[in-house]
Design an enzyme around this catalytic site. Structure first.
Site, PDB file in Angstrom:
ATOM      1  N   GLU A 179       1.383  -1.086   0.240  1.00 35.80           N
ATOM      2  CA  GLU A 179       0.546  -0.195  -0.305  1.00 35.80           C
ATOM      3  C   GLU A 179       1.182   1.060  -0.269  1.00 35.80           C
ATOM      4  O   GLU A 179       1.007   1.665   1.109  1.00 35.80           O
ATOM      5  CB  GLU A 179      -0.828  -0.146   1.141  1.00 35.80           C
ATOM      6  CG  GLU A 179      -2.224   1.085   1.404  1.00 35.80           C
ATOM      7  CD  GLU A 179      -2.606   1.253   2.931  1.00 35.80           C
ATOM      8  OE1 GLU A 179      -2.457   0.054   3.478  1.00 35.80           O
ATOM      9  OE2 GLU A 179      -3.566   1.938   2.582  1.00 35.80           O
ATOM     10  N   LYS A 221      -3.192  -1.811  -2.808  1.00 37.76           N
ATOM     11  CA  LYS A 221      -3.897  -0.951  -2.552  1.00 37.76           C
ATOM     12  C   LYS A 221      -3.386   0.028  -2.473  1.00 37.76           C
ATOM     13  O   LYS A 221      -2.655   0.993  -1.875  1.00 37.76           O
ATOM     14  CB  LYS A 221      -3.565  -1.899  -0.959  1.00 37.76           C
ATOM     15  CG  LYS A 221      -4.404  -0.757   0.234  1.00 37.76           C
ATOM     16  CD  LYS A 221      -5.204  -1.511   1.204  1.00 37.76           C
ATOM     17  CE  LYS A 221      -6.016   0.364   1.696  1.00 37.76           C
ATOM     18  NZ  LYS A 221      -7.071  -0.697   2.859  1.00 37.76           N
TER      19      LYS A 221
END
Ligand code: 13P
Length: 343
Positions: A179, A221
């Site tokens: 992420e 992500k």
């Protein structure tokens, strides 16, 4: 590493109609969320709140592929003694775990952060696997709200750490969610977000390649390509969808099975509408499944409805089920404003 197994999990995490519930708020973040509804952040209250979400059967079975937990939660039992991890598994959902130790000041780079948590990570991952985690999360924070940031140094150190984390996850047979969040704080326009997101993603995939991370067993992500929160002319839904898909087509290899967005401070409906537009308009142009891994955009409504009162549990579960369903529909481009309001 069992890449076939990792790939199966990475694909299941963004199965059509489903996405991830990010319920991995650190102790500091969950306290802020509870403060906003006037509830004290005790271990029992945190347990009661999260148990309520994981027992929302309709949402968990139909729309939630996996749940990201915090260290405390993966070890916690429900009020009746059932491990919370078991509740998640019983609903057919996959338990995951946040393993980073948060974003800390980056030495020599005022205003920038680097995420810590690599020391001892191999041992922690092995323990989390035993506790039931089949995927993990590590969040890097790229702030673009200021002169001369982000620096190349900030992006390089963060993607290096993300790749080291991802390699250790795969060694432990845990799917890494990588992420790299480009924050939407600030008054920048959408094109500034595009440029930094493209550079960050290209740097990340270079580093994952350099450190031998198998993309087939990895989940990305990312932030959406979006205007700053305080931008004067915020881009509309179709521009966000078009620019996000264009940016990812330029920067994200096709070997990656699944992309799950963070919500990052978008309103609940914005987060749903953007995801829906991408899947409705560009499904045939994307080699990856595009889904959600929302924290705030799934939890803001149930948190508010609950407000710490047992008599509000049913209303809070209904609010969670609604958001989960709307976002589930957005993964296949079947959401509409009409369905949102009809509920
Ligand atoms: P938000 O959807 O609230 O941005 O949180 C997602 C998340 O897990 C951030 O790491």
């Amino acid at each position: 590493m069992n890449l076939i197994e990792l790939n199966k999990i990475a694909v299941a995490m963004a199965a059509p109609g489903k996405g991830i519930l990010a319920a991995d708020e650190s102790s500091g973040t969950i306290k802020k969320r509870f403060d906003s509804i006037g509830v004290e952040s005790t271990e029992d209250n945190r347990r009661d709140y999260r148990e309520m979400l994981f027992r929302t059967d309709e949402a968990m079975r139909e729309s939630i592929s996996g749940v990201i937990l915090f260290d405390e939660t993966i070890r916690q039992n429900a009020a009746d003694g059932t491990p919370l991890v078991q509740l998640i598994k019983d609903a057919g959902s996959i338990p995951g775990i946040k393993v980073d130790k948060g974003a800390k000041d980056l030495a020599g780079a005022p205003g920038e952060k680097v995420t810590e948590g690599l020391d001892g990570l191999r041992e922690r991952l092995n323990e989390y696997y035993e506790l039931g985690a089949r995927f993990a999360k590590w969040r890097a924070v790229i702030d673009i709200n200021g002169a001369d940031i982000p620096s190349g140094y900030c992006i390089a150190t963060n993607v290096h750490a993300l790749a080291r984390y991802a390699a250790l996850c795969q060694e432990a047979n845990i799917v890494p969610i990588v992420e790299p969040e480009v924050l939407m704080d600030g008054d920048h326009d959408i094109d500034r977000c595009y440029d930094v997101t493209e550079f960050t993603l290209k740097s990340l995939f270079d580093e994952l390649y350099a450190q031998d991370v198998a993309l087939e067993g990895t989940v990305l992500k990312p932030n959406m390509v979006i205007s700053g929160k305080k931008s004067e002319n915020r881009a509309g839904v179709s521009e966000v969808a078009e620019k996000t898909v264009r940016c990812f087509r330029a920067a994200v290899p096709a070997a990656l099975p699944s992309i799950v967005f963070l919500s990052g401070g978008q309103s609940d409906e914005e987060a749903t509408a953007h995801l829906n537009a991408m899947n409705a308009e560009y499904a045939d142009k994307m080699p990856w499944a595009l889904s959600f891994s929302y924290g705030r955009a799934l939890q803001a409504a149930p948190l508010q409805a609950w407000s710490g009162k047992p008599e509000n549990v049913a209303a809070a579960q209904a609010a969670f089920a609604h958001r989960a369903k709307m976002n589930g529909l957005a993964t296949t481009g079947e959401w509409s404003d009409g369905l949102e309001k009809a509920a």
